[in-house]
Design an enzyme around this catalytic site. Structure first.
Site, PDB file in Angstrom:
ATOM      1  N   GLU A  96     -11.812   0.549  -4.058  1.00  0.00           N
ATOM      2  CA  GLU A  96     -11.435   1.435  -2.406  1.00  0.00           C
ATOM      3  C   GLU A  96      -9.639   2.321  -2.860  1.00  0.00           C
ATOM      4  O   GLU A  96      -9.794   2.484  -3.502  1.00  0.00           O
ATOM      5  CB  GLU A  96     -10.998   0.231  -1.355  1.00  0.00           C
ATOM      6  CG  GLU A  96      -9.741  -0.554  -2.166  1.00  0.00           C
ATOM      7  CD  GLU A  96      -9.809  -1.832  -1.685  1.00  0.00           C
ATOM      8  OE1 GLU A  96     -10.686  -2.432  -0.707  1.00  0.00           O
ATOM      9  OE2 GLU A  96      -9.140  -2.629  -2.025  1.00  0.00           O
ATOM     10  N   ASP A 138       1.053  -1.580   0.092  1.00  0.00           N
ATOM     11  CA  ASP A 138       0.500  -0.381  -0.082  1.00  0.00           C
ATOM     12  C   ASP A 138       1.020   1.314  -0.243  1.00  0.00           C
ATOM     13  O   ASP A 138       0.974   1.921   0.729  1.00  0.00           O
ATOM     14  CB  ASP A 138      -0.642   0.083   0.897  1.00  0.00           C
ATOM     15  CG  ASP A 138      -1.656  -0.989   1.234  1.00  0.00           C
ATOM     16  OD1 ASP A 138      -1.891  -2.382   0.553  1.00  0.00           O
ATOM     17  OD2 ASP A 138      -2.269  -1.663   2.293  1.00  0.00           O
TER      18      ASP A 138
END
Length: 538
Positions: free
Chosen positions: A184, A15
């Protein structure tokens, strides 16, 4: 010409969120259940990355709980504005979304500002050219016209001075695919005449991808790019060498060129993801006001030409061997859960671990989105990430167990998939034992109805009476060998082990393998300690 080698940050560093300040580039990554949390990296050439700190830890009362490995901290956004660095992230072991700030990304970082008015996962934020801050997030916010609310992205003004929303959320997009899985990780950018929204969708596993949309007005429904997804490897099949590609963030270089960082996984032996999700990079060009990732090939390459506008630096690699000569552990060491009890100490050039009652292989618990704040949810485990498919780890331990006590070298993947190489006592005999730990489950622990059962099987054991022992785990892909002896020069092979057992498809997508030193009383209070003379990871 110098090359950027992928992954730029190898091992379990997923991420990635990137920002540039002058000549300096910084990346923040997810840390899930590890402590301290949110590792921060620095580079000046996009080639060499050095860890400079963590955003959350003892200085801001960061709470984390050891459980399944895939809970806790995920999807930070790192941004810089007007002399201050900001990170927005979610902590599922505590109150949810929060923000921390710093003048120097190496720290110290501020106290945790809880953002109780921001719901959902993967919230992000954005500073516009006029300094106004905006926050965005995910949720069932898009009306499909049939009275059903579907997943999408919302946006609201944000009061960065008081850490609260300054207006009602407005739905700006749903997803590239109709009823896409898991839209997302939104990031927003103001580039030229357009605002660009970049998201991840398809879930963080095989179907992961990056999609973009744009609008000339912020509070409007964005136009999705007809060429979406702009980055994915899902079309390359289940055995591509780089897989699970998605969750990207942009950065602009001084010469106006662009790059994107994102996560991906190296596939080992065509099926295993021991290393978890790592940080990759690719160049980006703009055509007809849309981004083109990895131009000409459209897939993530193992290397790219280094940016011509950046001078190449000389990096100092992480040490392969720790002799524990310093009072503090280097930044690359990590714990599992917040150590509310000081179970470890460095003394006389040895790392000492106490056999606390908590065990690394306790049953996995279901996760809720309400904080439990369990201050006993930590393990006496000091570990480093596996960063390459071919790895060898060696340690020397002094320990004489009694009763339920165990200590040694353990490998931890997610969801109670582990390998223990430990000393134990049984019926008055001192043993070296290799134990495989696996579990069966159907749904992840954050889904309703989760249940799991952990199996522990002895793979090999041998009598061993001396107090000092050298333990070694050699990993060549999924072919593992375990050795022991009185010194590094006098090792005997104890057994082989098939690493596929610890790295099934269902656990390798979120986090990567941790390798480290461990001690436990296995439910019993104990003052006994295991001392480790060195730890080598090559």
């Amino acid at each position: 010409m110098s090359k950027i080698q992928n992954p730029i940050i190898p091992g379990f560093y997923p991420d990635p969120s990137i920002c540039r300040v002058g000549d300096d580039y910084y990346i923040a990554c997810s840390s899930f259940e590890l402590y301290p949390g949110i590792p921060i990296f620095h580079s000046r050439d996009l080639i060499h990355w050095t860890q400079i700190g963590h955003a959350v830890g003892p200085e801001n009362a960061f709470h984390m709980e050891a459980n399944c490995g895939v809970g806790g901290m995920m999807a930070p956004t790192l941004r810089y504005h007007d002399g201050t660095f900001y990170i927005l992230c979610c902590n599922f072991a505590d109150r949810g979304n929060f923000m921390v700030t710093a003048k120097d990304p190496a720290g110290p970082w501020s106290e945790i500002h809880w953002l109780d008015d921001i719901p959902g996962i993967d919230a992000s934020f954005f500073f516009d050219n006029d300094g106004q801050c905006y926050v965005m997030g995910t949720g069932n916010v898009w009306d499909n016209g049939a009275g059903v609310m579907e997943r999408g992205i919302w946006l609201a003004k944000y009061d960065i001075e008081h850490f609260k929303m300054d207006g009602e959320p407005f739905t700006i997009w749903n997803s590239a695919l109709r009823v896409a899985s898991s839209p997302e990780a939104p990031h927003l950018y103001h580039i030229g005449d357009y605002y660009y929204l970049m998201i991840a969708e398809g879930g963080t596993e095989h179907f992961h991808s990056v999609a973009v949309a744009r609008s000339k007005e912020l509070f409007s429904f964005f136009e999705g790019y007809a060429g979406n997804p702009v980055l994915t490897h899902r079309h390359m099949g289940w055995h591509a060498p780089i897989i699970n590609v998605g969750h990207a963030d942009f950065v602009e270089l001084p010469d106006g060129s662009w790059y994107a960082v994102f996560l991906g996984s190296r596939l080992i032996e065509g099926e295993c993801k021991n290393l978890g999700r790592e940080t990759f990079i690719c160049p980006v060009i703009w055509e007809r006001d849309w981004p083109i990732f990895s131009p000409e090939t459209g897939k993530v390459e193992w290397e790219y030409d280094a940016p011509k506008c950046l001078p190449e630096e000389t990096a100092v690699p992480e040490p392969t061997r720790d002799e524990f000569d310093s009072d503090e552990l280097p930044l690359y060491w990590t714990f599992w859960g917040t150590p509310y009890e000081k179970y470890y100490e460095i003394k006389d050039s040895k790392l000492s671990l106490r056999c606390i009652p908590q065990s690394a292989d306790d049953e996995v618990k279901a996760m809720g989105f309400e904080p439990s704040l369990d201050k006993n949810a930590f393990v006496a485990y000091v570990a480093r990430r596996q960063r390459q498919p071919k790895t060898r780890v060696t340690t020397k331990m002094s320990f004489m167990p009694k009763g339920n006590e165990t200590a040694g070298l353990i490998l931890v993947q997610a969801m109670n998939f582990q390998l223990h190489i430990v000393r134990c006592e049984e019926n008055g005999k001192q043993l070296l034992r290799v134990i495989s730990v696996t579990s069966d489950f159907i749904t992840p622990p954050y889904f309703p109805g989760f249940s799991s059962h952990t199996e522990k099987n002895t793979v090999a054991e041998v009598s061993y009476d001396a107090e000092d022992v050298v333990l070694r785990l050699s990993m060549d892909g999924e072919d593992w060998k375990i050795s022991y002896g009185s010194s590094e020069d006098d090792l005997k092979e104890l057994c082989d082990f098939d690493g596929h057992i610890i790295n099934p498809e269902k656990v390798g997508c979120m986090i990567g393998t941790m390798l480290g030193m461990y001690a436990s009383g296995n439910g019993t209070e104990s003052s006994n300690r295991a001392e480790f003379d060195f730890f080598e990871l090559i």
